[in-house]
Write a protein that holds these residues in place. Structure first.
Motif, PDB file in Angstrom:
ATOM      1  N   ASN A 923      19.189  10.256   1.487  1.00  0.00           N
ATOM      2  CA  ASN A 923      18.759  10.463   0.409  1.00  0.00           C
ATOM      3  C   ASN A 923      18.180  11.742  -0.210  1.00  0.00           C
ATOM      4  O   ASN A 923      17.352  11.667  -1.070  1.00  0.00           O
ATOM      5  N   LEU A 924      18.342  12.989   0.974  1.00  0.00           N
ATOM      6  CA  LEU A 924      17.690  14.073   0.517  1.00  0.00           C
ATOM      7  C   LEU A 924      18.294  14.765  -0.201  1.00  0.00           C
ATOM      8  O   LEU A 924      19.637  14.877  -0.531  1.00  0.00           O
ATOM      9  N   SER A 925      17.798  15.862  -0.987  1.00  0.00           N
ATOM     10  CA  SER A 925      18.227  16.602  -2.086  1.00  0.00           C
ATOM     11  C   SER A 925      19.053  17.696  -1.652  1.00  0.00           C
ATOM     12  O   SER A 925      19.038  18.052  -0.306  1.00  0.00           O
ATOM     13  N   THR A 926      19.972  18.545  -2.333  1.00  0.00           N
ATOM     14  CA  THR A 926      20.885  19.464  -1.686  1.00  0.00           C
ATOM     15  C   THR A 926      19.886  20.734  -0.962  1.00  0.00           C
ATOM     16  O   THR A 926      20.164  21.395  -0.015  1.00  0.00           O
ATOM     17  N   LYS A 927      19.002  20.795  -1.800  1.00  0.00           N
ATOM     18  CA  LYS A 927      18.168  22.034  -1.501  1.00  0.00           C
ATOM     19  C   LYS A 927      17.302  21.708  -0.289  1.00  0.00           C
ATOM     20  O   LYS A 927      17.310  22.512   0.888  1.00  0.00           O
ATOM     21  N   GLU A 928      16.877  20.321   0.132  1.00  0.00           N
ATOM     22  CA  GLU A 928      16.148  20.259   1.469  1.00  0.00           C
ATOM     23  C   GLU A 928      17.422  20.159   2.527  1.00  0.00           C
ATOM     24  O   GLU A 928      16.701  20.649   3.743  1.00  0.00           O
ATOM     25  N   ILE A 929      18.613  19.558   2.243  1.00  0.00           N
ATOM     26  CA  ILE A 929      19.684  19.673   3.371  1.00  0.00           C
ATOM     27  C   ILE A 929      19.788  21.154   3.825  1.00  0.00           C
ATOM     28  O   ILE A 929      19.894  21.523   4.897  1.00  0.00           O
ATOM     29  N   ALA A 930      19.731  21.909   2.755  1.00  0.00           N
ATOM     30  CA  ALA A 930      20.089  23.396   3.049  1.00  0.00           C
ATOM     31  C   ALA A 930      19.053  24.111   3.953  1.00  0.00           C
ATOM     32  O   ALA A 930      19.504  24.949   5.024  1.00  0.00           O
ATOM     33  N   ASN A 931      17.856  23.693   3.927  1.00  0.00           N
ATOM     34  CA  ASN A 931      16.754  23.935   4.636  1.00  0.00           C
ATOM     35  C   ASN A 931      16.866  23.498   6.051  1.00  0.00           C
ATOM     36  O   ASN A 931      16.614  24.059   7.051  1.00  0.00           O
ATOM     37  N   LEU A 932      17.223  22.164   6.069  1.00  0.00           N
ATOM     38  CA  LEU A 932      17.467  21.501   7.505  1.00  0.00           C
ATOM     39  C   LEU A 932      18.506  22.285   8.260  1.00  0.00           C
ATOM     40  O   LEU A 932      18.535  22.429   9.472  1.00  0.00           O
ATOM     41  N   LEU A 933      19.576  22.573   7.452  1.00  0.00           N
ATOM     42  CA  LEU A 933      20.806  22.977   8.329  1.00  0.00           C
ATOM     43  C   LEU A 933      20.631  24.602   8.150  1.00  0.00           C
ATOM     44  O   LEU A 933      21.820  25.031   8.923  1.00  0.00           O
ATOM     45  N   ASN A 934      19.677  25.082   7.789  1.00  0.00           N
ATOM     46  CA  ASN A 934      19.548  26.579   7.839  1.00  0.00           C
ATOM     47  C   ASN A 934      20.822  27.347   7.182  1.00  0.00           C
ATOM     48  O   ASN A 934      21.141  28.240   7.552  1.00  0.00           O
ATOM     49  N   ILE A 935      21.168  26.652   5.875  1.00  0.00           N
ATOM     50  CA  ILE A 935      22.430  27.273   5.128  1.00  0.00           C
ATOM     51  C   ILE A 935      21.951  27.073   3.734  1.00  0.00           C
ATOM     52  O   ILE A 935      20.814  26.833   3.260  1.00  0.00           O
ATOM     53  N   SER A 936      22.923  27.977   2.952  1.00  0.00           N
ATOM     54  CA  SER A 936      22.551  28.146   1.527  1.00  0.00           C
ATOM     55  C   SER A 936      22.906  26.783   1.070  1.00  0.00           C
ATOM     56  O   SER A 936      23.693  25.966   1.310  1.00  0.00           O
ATOM     57  N   VAL A 937      22.572  26.705  -0.593  1.00  0.00           N
ATOM     58  CA  VAL A 937      22.763  25.491  -1.128  1.00  0.00           C
ATOM     59  C   VAL A 937      24.306  25.565  -1.431  1.00  0.00           C
ATOM     60  O   VAL A 937      24.884  24.528  -1.481  1.00  0.00           O
ATOM     61  N   ARG A 938      24.884  26.654  -1.849  1.00  0.00           N
ATOM     62  CA  ARG A 938      26.359  26.678  -1.844  1.00  0.00           C
ATOM     63  C   ARG A 938      27.097  26.249  -0.777  1.00  0.00           C
ATOM     64  O   ARG A 938      28.133  25.504  -0.652  1.00  0.00           O
ATOM     65  N   GLY A 939      26.550  26.648   0.621  1.00  0.00           N
ATOM     66  CA  GLY A 939      26.920  26.227   1.960  1.00  0.00           C
ATOM     67  C   GLY A 939      26.966  24.620   2.055  1.00  0.00           C
ATOM     68  O   GLY A 939      28.023  24.038   2.424  1.00  0.00           O
ATOM     69  N   VAL A 940      26.100  23.992   1.498  1.00  0.00           N
ATOM     70  CA  VAL A 940      25.861  22.562   1.467  1.00  0.00           C
ATOM     71  C   VAL A 940      27.015  21.979   0.737  1.00  0.00           C
ATOM     72  O   VAL A 940      27.513  20.897   0.995  1.00  0.00           O
ATOM     73  N   GLU A 941      27.318  22.418  -0.396  1.00  0.00           N
ATOM     74  CA  GLU A 941      28.412  21.782  -1.480  1.00  0.00           C
ATOM     75  C   GLU A 941      29.632  22.192  -0.629  1.00  0.00           C
ATOM     76  O   GLU A 941      30.419  21.069  -0.971  1.00  0.00           O
ATOM     77  N   ILE A 942      30.011  23.155   0.086  1.00  0.00           N
ATOM     78  CA  ILE A 942      31.134  23.177   0.659  1.00  0.00           C
ATOM     79  C   ILE A 942      31.259  22.271   1.707  1.00  0.00           C
ATOM     80  O   ILE A 942      32.296  21.577   1.999  1.00  0.00           O
ATOM     81  N   ALA A 943      30.227  22.160   2.500  1.00  0.00           N
ATOM     82  CA  ALA A 943      30.113  21.201   3.628  1.00  0.00           C
ATOM     83  C   ALA A 943      30.433  19.607   3.008  1.00  0.00           C
ATOM     84  O   ALA A 943      31.049  18.754   3.769  1.00  0.00           O
ATOM     85  N   ARG A 944      29.665  19.367   2.036  1.00  0.00           N
ATOM     86  CA  ARG A 944      29.991  18.043   1.191  1.00  0.00           C
ATOM     87  C   ARG A 944      31.390  17.710   1.065  1.00  0.00           C
ATOM     88  O   ARG A 944      32.133  16.706   1.266  1.00  0.00           O
ATOM     89  N   TYR A 945      32.120  18.932   0.482  1.00  0.00           N
ATOM     90  CA  TYR A 945      33.487  18.807  -0.005  1.00  0.00           C
ATOM     91  C   TYR A 945      34.379  18.679   1.432  1.00  0.00           C
ATOM     92  O   TYR A 945      35.294  17.726   1.269  1.00  0.00           O
ATOM     93  N   ARG A 946      34.139  19.386   2.386  1.00  0.00           N
ATOM     94  CA  ARG A 946      35.065  19.165   3.647  1.00  0.00           C
ATOM     95  C   ARG A 946      34.600  17.768   4.368  1.00  0.00           C
ATOM     96  O   ARG A 946      35.523  17.156   4.615  1.00  0.00           O
TER      97      ARG A 946
END
Length: 966
Positions: A923-946
């Motif tokens: 239940n981490l936020s998108t920003k937290e996930i971006a830091n963990l994965l070392n990608i941008s917030v937009r990258g997290v959204e794209i990853a979620r979509y895929r």
């Protein structure tokens, strides 16, 4: 449809006649006849009057009759004698004079009229009179006139005086507060100061029976006699009122004479029905048996509040609508059949029906319609064309001359004629099978030939300003016709829905305001020449709904437009500024009376038209006042409790308010037991114009949300009402659409005995007694239970000891469970630490990346060497894969082997997507996930979509909820 604008010659002819006064005989007024079976009384009706609230009262052979606009009620005297006269005072008391008795009616405790005799208070020597013939109120005195004595009472019912004329009177008249007596052998007398003396001109009537005395202009008296005619008294001079009609008055045997509100005189006769006279004594109209009324004997007359003239016959009662702008031309005027078309030419009126053509001279009031020879059958059209009267008939076209028809053309089904503008020497005829041409000559018009090229039935035709002939067909649409140059054939062009019309049915063309207007089933249309199509017409749009369907139009010489639509009938009265005033209410009485085969309105002259009716024609005079605003009320006639056994009357709607009769509820404390919670309320509106077409709305407050729909029912019954307070509201709408004031009646339905206050008190008392009994019972049971519990406690102690060991075992089990929880908690902490480690590694990776960038940009080899050493140390100390492995182990311990199960169910997920799933599970936020994965917030959204696509989720499914519930 025939042309509605007559030729200029006809209009000039009409005005040369002097704008014929329709006070002359045209038709008979509308009337309603009530037989003795209708009013349930005797045949003879001696006097008619009306109360202030509109109820009608009749002195009848069987007693007093009352008419409330819906029902007739009869109140017989105990002696069963005839009622001779009736008078209703302003306080509502109804005074009567009868055979051997007189007195008044007032409502009893139930509101039903009860008779109170005043004759019983007369001394014995005067009580034995035969007939009480008249009752009058003079100032504050009541005069009861018998053929022996005159009894004078005050309004309190006390006998004040008895006047004994020397000669027995035959009749009595109260004129301008002066009592006149007709005495056999001595003539006309007057009563002054309790004495009877002969009038100064009285001896002139000593051998006559006077039937009426009226005061008219300049203090003149008009005196009618039974068999000697009518006389005018001016000063001390007596003269025959109208010498030319004196013989008629003498032979008719005049029974009564009254003056109407219009100033005219109405005379009821024994042999010749009713005469209506003007102020000079000229006869304007006569109604007798078979000619306007049902009975030739008129014993009594009365003009009611609405201007209707009531006639009391020797057998029955009639109501004649003298104030109506309508007259009926039907079989009683010698005109049988359904009306279709009419023509007024100078002083002769021609009427065409389905039985033939009829005519009469309207200036001759004594004649009825005569049939034109050779016209038997269906008449469609009657026109004045080229100095000839032309009739369109089912059998062909005829010329009318000297009361006889001669054939002009045997072409069947002549609908209409049309003068041609571009060919003034010809007349176009429409018939069943097309159109024919007639040619004008010195001897009238003659059939010329049939036009080729058009075979449609041509009933409705009009010519526009360009010479185009527009023919409308009832169910085929519109045709534009053009004649060939040699006038031998017709070219036609069809106009239907593709040319702008809403449909091809129910279309007619009319000439209104000198323009062609086309009526359709969805409003009015007109032809647009530029577009060559039909468009909605704005003509009259402000006076009618957009899609109203008209069935007939006509326009008179003043520009007034008369119309019949499917929803209303009326006139648009043209004002001086060119606008129209719409009148429809008065025409409501024509509902169901008009010819519904071929509707037609025929203008006779300015303000005067004929409506084709199912029975003959209805004449309408637009110059007569069309409607009176008269206040009227709804009254309650009977309120009863209804059940399966019998009706119990609550009231007949009347109560005494002090010394006055009231139709409004005074006692409002009406309480009805619950067992009688079914109530029937009857009501009526005494509005006498079209009284059987009055409609009512009702509403029972506290039971219904609002007024009902309008209906003609005059009673409403409610059953199984709940207890409570109720108010019944009812209002009426007369035939003209005018609303009455609202009548109300209040009552209360009492609750059943088991829901009354004393019942609730009894319930409380019984409840208290029950509570005490329950307490005692429970106290005894408690003592018994205490003993049982004491014994059971000892057993329980033993049982507890035995179970103590088992409890110790359970405690050991709980300790183990606690240790497991602590281990689980530490696993969570370890997972969190691992998370921090991953974050740290992520941070170090970012530093490593920055150092690489610096090394690439630097030209100093020594610096590059040192940076390379730092990067090497970072690579040596960081093991992201190992960190993730540790994280996965601890994460699965916390989250029930989520990663293992997830990887098994979705093996096609990449490592990056597995990490994303784990982080979403946390239940981490998108920003937290971006830091963990070392990608941008937009990258997290794209990853979620895929990830959604690989999981095959619907758009409505929430990804994070799906993972959390997994």
């Amino acid at each position: 449809m025939k042309r509605r604008i007559k030729t200029l010659f006809i209009i000039i002819g009409l005005f040369l006649v002097g704008n014929i006064s329709y006070g002359q005989f045209i038709g008979y007024p509308f009337y309603k006849y009530y037989s003795s079976q209708d009013y349930h009384g005797g045949i003879q009706n001696w006097k008619i009057t009306q109360s202030q609230n509109g109820l009608l009262y009749v002195a009848n052979n069987f007693g007093l009759l009352e008419f409330d606009g819906t029902n007739w009620n009869k109140y017989s005297l105990e002696s069963g004698t005839k009622c001779r006269d009736v008078f209703v005072d302003t306080d509502g008391k109804i005074y009567i004079a009868a055979q051997g008795d007189f007195g008044y009616y007032v409502p009893n405790e139930l509101g039903k009229l009860a008779f109170v005799s005043l004759a019983d208070s007369i001394p014995g020597e005067n009580r034995n009179f035969d007939e009480a013939w008249r009752v009058f109120k003079k100032n504050d005195r009541l005069l009861f006139c018998t053929f022996d004595d005159i009894f004078i009472f005050n309004i309190s019912g006390e006998l004040l005086d008895i006047v004994d004329p020397e000669t027995d009177p035959d009749n009595f008249f109260l004129v301008n507060n002066q009592l006149y007596l007709n005495q056999s052998g001595s003539g006309l007398s007057i009563m002054e100061n309790g004495n009877v003396k002969q009038a100064e001109f009285g001896d002139l009537f000593k051998n006559m029976t006077i039937s009426g005395i009226l005061e008219i202009n300049n203090n003149q008296l008009l005196i009618s006699t039974l068999k000697s005619g009518i006389y005018l008294k001016t000063g001390n001079t007596i003269s025959i009122w109208n010498t030319s009609n004196q013989d008629i008055f003498q032979s008719s045997n005049i029974n009564q004479m009254i003056r109407l509100k219009s100033g005219e005189i109405a005379i009821g006769t024994q042999n010749e029905g009713l005469f209506l006279l003007n102020s000079k004594g000229s006869i304007k109209m006569q109604l007798t048996k078979g000619r306007g009324i049902e009975n030739r004997t008129v014993l009594s007359l009365y003009e009611d509040i609405q201007g209707n003239l009531w006639l009391g016959h020797n057998n029955g009662i009639s109501s004649v609508a003298l104030n109506s702008p309508f007259e009926h031309l039907n079989e009683q005027t010698g005109l049988p059949g359904t009306g279709y078309d009419a023509l007024l030419l100078r002083d002769t009126l021609y009427l065409g029906t389905n039985n033939g053509l009829y005519f009469k001279n309207i200036l001759n009031k004594n004649t009825t319609f005569q049939k034109v020879k050779n016209t038997t059958g269906q008449v469609y059209n009657i026109e004045h064309l080229h100095n000839s009267i032309i009739m369109g008939h089912h059998s062909g076209t005829f010329n009318i001359n000297n009361g006889e028809a001669s054939i002009l053309s045997e072409t069947p089904g002549t609908w209409t004629f049309l003068d041609l503008k571009n060919h003034p020497e010809y007349v176009l005829q429409g018939n069943y099978k097309g159109i024919c041409l007639f040619k004008k000559s010195e001897n009238g018009i003659k059939f010329h030939h049939k036009l080729e090229g058009f075979e449609e039935s041509s009933r409705v035709m009009e010519e526009d300003e360009d010479g185009n002939i527009w023919m409308t067909h009832g169910y085929k649409g519109v045709f534009k016709l053009n004649l060939s140059e040699d006038l031998k054939s017709v070219q036609s062009e069809y106009y239907g829905e593709e040319k702008g019309l809403p449909s091809k049915v129910l279309i007619n063309v009319w000439r209104l305001n000198n323009n062609l207007i086309f009526s359709t089933e969805s409003g009015l249309y007109e032809y647009n020449k530029k577009q060559d199509r039909f468009i909605k017409s704005s003509f009259l749009s402000e006076y009618f709904p957009e899609n109203v369907q008209f069935v007939s139009f006509t326009e008179d010489a003043l520009g007034n437009i008369y119309f019949v639509s499917t929803t209303e009938t009326g006139v648009l009265e043209k004002s001086t500024n060119g606008n129209y005033n719409k009148h429809t209410a008065v025409f409501n009485q024509l509902i169901n009376a008009l010819n519904d085969d071929l509707h037609n309105i025929i203008p006779l002259e300015a303000n005067k038209v004929l409506f084709a009716a199912k029975e003959g024609f209805i004449f309408f005079d637009n110059s007569v006042q069309k409607l009176q605003d008269i206040d009227y009320n709804v009254i309650f006639t009977k309120i009863s409790i209804s059940n399966s056994k019998e009706d119990s009357i609550i009231t007949y709607g009347r109560e005494m308010r002090g010394d006055k009769v009231s139709f409004k509820q005074i006692n409002k404390g009406i309480e009805i037991p619950f067992k009688d919670n079914s109530i029937r309320i009857e009501y009526s509106a005494p509005y006498m114009n079209g009284q059987f077409q009055n409609e009512y709305q009702y509403w029972l407050e506290n039971n219904e949300v609002g007024y009902s729909e309008w209906s003609v029912r005059t009673a409403k019954e409610y059953t199984n009402l709940k207890e409570g307070d109720y108010t019944f509201h009812v209002r009426a709408k007369n035939i003209h659409g005018q609303l009455s004031s609202v009548a109300t009646y209040e009552f209360t339905i009492l609750p059943p005995w088991y829901r009354t206050n004393w019942a609730y008190g009894l319930y409380i008392f019984l409840g208290l007694i029950t509570s005490v009994l329950v307490f005692v019972i429970f106290e005894l049971r408690y003592k018994k239970k205490t003993e049982i519990i004491t014994e059971e406690k000892e057993k329980e102690i033993t049982r507890i000891d035995s179970e103590l060991k088992t409890s110790e075992q359970k405690l050991e089990h709980l300790k183990n469970e606690k240790l497991k929880s602590e281990i689980k908690l530490k696993n969570k902490e370890l997972a969190t630490s691992t998370m921090h480690l991953i974050n740290k590694n992520s941070f170090i990776n970012s530093i490593k990346s920055n150092l690489n960038n610096i090394s690439k940009r630097s030209n100093n080899q020594e610096v590059k060497h040192e940076i390379g050493r730092v990067i090497h140390n970072i690579d040596k100390n960081i093991s992201a894969d190992e960190d993730w492995e540790h994280f996965s182990i601890h994460f699965d311990q916390v989250h029930g082997d989520f990663i293992k199960r997830w990887q098994k169910d979705y093996p096609n997920l990449s490592p990056q997507e597995m990490k994303l799933s784990a982080y979403l599970r946390m239940n981490l936020s998108t920003k937290e996930i971006a830091n963990l994965l070392n990608i941008s917030v937009r990258g997290v959204e794209i990853a979620r979509y895929r990830l959604r696509k690989k999981l095959e989720l619907e758009r409505s499914d929430n990804l994070q909820e799906f993972i959390l519930k997994y």
